[in-house]
Write a protein that holds these residues in place. Structure first.
Motif, PDB file in Angstrom:
ATOM      1  N   THR A  43      -9.535   0.953   5.684  1.00  0.00           N
ATOM      2  CA  THR A  43     -10.206  -0.296   5.298  1.00  0.00           C
ATOM      3  C   THR A  43      -9.238  -1.234   4.588  1.00  0.00           C
ATOM      4  OG1 THR A  43     -12.297   0.884   5.080  1.00  0.00           O
ATOM      5  CG2 THR A  43     -12.148  -1.261   4.005  1.00  0.00           C
ATOM      6  N   GLN A  44      -8.439  -0.696   3.664  1.00  0.00           N
ATOM      7  CA  GLN A  44      -7.470  -1.520   2.931  1.00  0.00           C
ATOM      8  C   GLN A  44      -6.413  -2.099   3.863  1.00  0.00           C
ATOM      9  OE1 GLN A  44      -6.131   1.293  -0.047  1.00  0.00           O
ATOM     10  NE2 GLN A  44      -7.449   0.373  -1.600  1.00  0.00           N
ATOM     11  N   THR A  90      -6.394   0.741  13.288  1.00  0.00           N
ATOM     12  CA  THR A  90      -6.594  -0.638  12.813  1.00  0.00           C
ATOM     13  C   THR A  90      -6.349  -1.670  13.916  1.00  0.00           C
ATOM     14  OG1 THR A  90      -4.311  -0.772  12.015  1.00  0.00           O
ATOM     15  CG2 THR A  90      -5.999  -0.079  10.421  1.00  0.00           C
ATOM     16  N   ASN A 142     -10.833   4.978   3.350  1.00  0.00           N
ATOM     17  CA  ASN A 142     -10.564   3.923   2.375  1.00  0.00           C
ATOM     18  C   ASN A 142      -9.226   3.233   2.673  1.00  0.00           C
ATOM     19  OD1 ASN A 142     -10.908   2.324   0.069  1.00  0.00           O
ATOM     20  ND2 ASN A 142      -9.818   3.792  -1.206  1.00  0.00           N
ATOM     21  N   LEU A 143      -8.214   4.015   2.996  1.00  0.00           N
ATOM     22  CA  LEU A 143      -6.897   3.455   3.321  1.00  0.00           C
ATOM     23  C   LEU A 143      -6.978   2.594   4.584  1.00  0.00           C
ATOM     24  CD1 LEU A 143      -3.808   3.339   2.748  1.00  0.00           C
ATOM     25  CD2 LEU A 143      -3.596   5.223   4.348  1.00  0.00           C
ATOM     26  N   GLU A 174      -7.990  -4.921   5.947  1.00  0.00           N
ATOM     27  CA  GLU A 174      -8.150  -6.147   5.166  1.00  0.00           C
ATOM     28  C   GLU A 174      -6.812  -6.823   4.896  1.00  0.00           C
ATOM     29  OE1 GLU A 174     -10.305  -4.835   1.728  1.00  0.00           O
ATOM     30  OE2 GLU A 174     -12.195  -4.671   2.834  1.00  0.00           O
ATOM     31  N   ALA A 175      -5.779  -6.023   4.593  1.00  0.00           N
ATOM     32  CA  ALA A 175      -4.452  -6.575   4.326  1.00  0.00           C
ATOM     33  C   ALA A 175      -3.873  -7.231   5.576  1.00  0.00           C
ATOM     34  CB  ALA A 175      -3.513  -5.490   3.814  1.00  0.00           C
ATOM     35  N   LEU A 210       0.841  -1.194   0.000  1.00  0.00           N
ATOM     36  CA  LEU A 210       0.000   0.000   0.000  1.00  0.00           C
ATOM     37  C   LEU A 210       0.874   1.240   0.000  1.00  0.00           C
ATOM     38  CD1 LEU A 210      -2.572  -1.109   2.732  1.00  0.00           C
ATOM     39  CD2 LEU A 210      -3.006  -0.960   0.289  1.00  0.00           C
TER      40      LEU A 210
END
Length: 97
Positions: free
Chosen positions: A34-35, A69, A31-32, A38-39, A21
């Motif tokens: 969330t990414q 996170t 959005n970041l 998930e990662a 990322l």
């Protein structure tokens, strides 16, 4: 909370992985987050690249991302950030005691 021994272990593992990322001029967006979330669930250990057009301190960005996170800040070298979070389902990394 991870120990110093575990942090060293994760630093060694992170050395050989690529950044998946990037944080650009917009900084940390929903959005970041969330990414990253998930990662972390899929990989447990991720490396993030902070682009040159982002003038924030990478360590501050890493701490903010770790807080949002619920992950652990492993290290920041130059413009690279490494985060770790144990996966709920895909436990891939076995940390030393």
């Amino acid at each position: 909370m991870i120990t110093g021994k575990q942090r060293s272990f994760l630093k060694k593992k992170a050395h050989n992985i690529d950044s998946i990322l990037q944080i650009g001029k917009n900084g940390i967006s929903d959005n970041l987050i969330t990414q990253v979330d998930e990662a972390l669930e899929a990989r447990e250990l991720i490396k993030i690249n902070v682009l040159n057009n982002n003038f924030s301190d990478p360590k501050e960005l890493a701490n903010e991302l770790a807080e949002k996170t619920n992950s652990e800040f492993v290290q920041s070298i130059g413009n690279k950030i490494v985060l770790y979070r144990e996966s709920e389902e895909n436990k891939k990394i076995k940390l030393p005691k």
